[in-house]
Scaffold this active site. Structure first.
Site, PDB file in Angstrom:
ATOM      1  N   ASP A   1      94.531 -60.040  62.437  1.00  0.00           N
ATOM      2  CA  ASP A   1      95.749 -59.375  61.559  1.00  0.00           C
ATOM      3  C   ASP A   1      95.992 -58.015  61.891  1.00  0.00           C
ATOM      4  O   ASP A   1      95.240 -57.019  62.374  1.00  0.00           O
ATOM      5  CB  ASP A   1      95.153 -59.561  59.894  1.00  0.00           C
ATOM      6  CG  ASP A   1      94.885 -60.745  59.602  1.00  0.00           C
ATOM      7  OD1 ASP A   1      95.466 -61.691  60.241  1.00  0.00           O
ATOM      8  OD2 ASP A   1      94.206 -60.934  58.680  1.00  0.00           O
ATOM      9  N   GLN A   2      97.236 -57.615  61.700  1.00  0.00           N
ATOM     10  CA  GLN A   2      97.703 -56.138  61.852  1.00  0.00           C
ATOM     11  C   GLN A   2      96.854 -55.301  61.224  1.00  0.00           C
ATOM     12  O   GLN A   2      96.381 -54.173  61.884  1.00  0.00           O
ATOM     13  CB  GLN A   2      99.334 -56.014  61.309  1.00  0.00           C
ATOM     14  CG  GLN A   2      99.587 -54.498  61.673  1.00  0.00           C
ATOM     15  CD  GLN A   2     101.221 -54.462  61.218  1.00  0.00           C
ATOM     16  OE1 GLN A   2     101.806 -55.408  60.697  1.00  0.00           O
ATOM     17  NE2 GLN A   2     101.592 -53.412  61.259  1.00  0.00           N
TER      18      GLN A   2
END
Length: 235
Positions: A51-52
């Site tokens: 995930d970012q």
């Protein structure tokens, strides 16, 4: 983007929190780990993502055949991943009824489904894909707990959704934590700290570690620090 490890078949990298793993939609979302790596290694290909807002270890293949073999390792669950997270509250108390194994690991089982009306948010739903995560507590205070996490399956946002589903969202989580929990940290407190797998060509055991000096002390764990030691094979 300098790899922590490289050979002719693969790259092991460390993604910082806030950087996309792959390009997003729109010109403002083209800067990402894969693009930075491919500027130096044009043959590098994505195998999995973080995930970012998650930091930590990420694997890329060098060439189509390496990508195929590494993807197969993920599909057959031969890639071991372990994360570090800080969550709100005391899951050891609220989950006391969940049996732990001899090493203190407990499981969360909950099918995960994309909520189309609120995407990219995912939810626990009977129509979702079967999902399992393992967790154990390392340190706890009245307000927060430092956890080790192992995703058995690999669904999008799995660890974040599972911890939120049992009432213990991660500090700094902009998607799954209420405002007061989100505000306890300037970033999502989730870090991919261990990665182990058989080499896709030689089958030699490969293991890497990226330690993070986090604690369960509020207001939440001080901002993340750099690795306390250079990346090294896991014991």
């Amino acid at each position: 983007m300098t790899p922590l490890f490289e050979d002719e078949h693969l790259l092991v990298l460390e993604k910082p929190s806030g950087l996309l793993s792959v390009p997003g939609r729109g010109p403002d979302k083209q800067d990402c780990l894969s693009a930075r790596v491919q500027a130096r290694y044009p043959e590098a290909l994505v195998v999995h993502r973080l995930d970012q807002d998650t930091s930590g270890l990420l694997l890329m293949a060098r060439g189509i055949e390496a990508q195929r073999r590494l993807s197969r390792l993920f599909e057959t669950r031969q890639v071991h991943k372990r994360y570090l997270a800080v969550v709100s509250g005391q899951p050891l108390q609220t989950q006391a009824q969940v049996q732990a194994d001899a090493q203190g690991w407990r499981c969360i089982d909950g099918p995960i489904l994309l909520d189309w009306e609120r995407r990219p948010i995912h939810i626990i739903h009977p129509d979702g894909k079967p999902s399992r995560s393992r967790w154990r507590a390392l340190q706890s205070t009245e307000a927060a707990t430092l956890l080790e996490l192992e995703p058995v399956t690999g669904r999008t946002h799995q660890l974040r959704v599972h911890l939120q589903s049992i009432g213990h969202p991660m500090l700094g989580d902009s998607l799954y934590a209420p405002a007061e929990i989100r505000a306890l940290s300037p970033r999502l407190m989730l870090h991919a700290q261990e990665l182990a797998f058989p080499h896709p060509f030689t089958e030699a055991p490969m293991a890497f570690s990226s330690p993070m000096a986090w604690t369960a002390s509020p207001p939440g764990c001080a901002p993340p620090q750099s690795r306390t030691a250079p990346p090294s094979p896991c014991p």
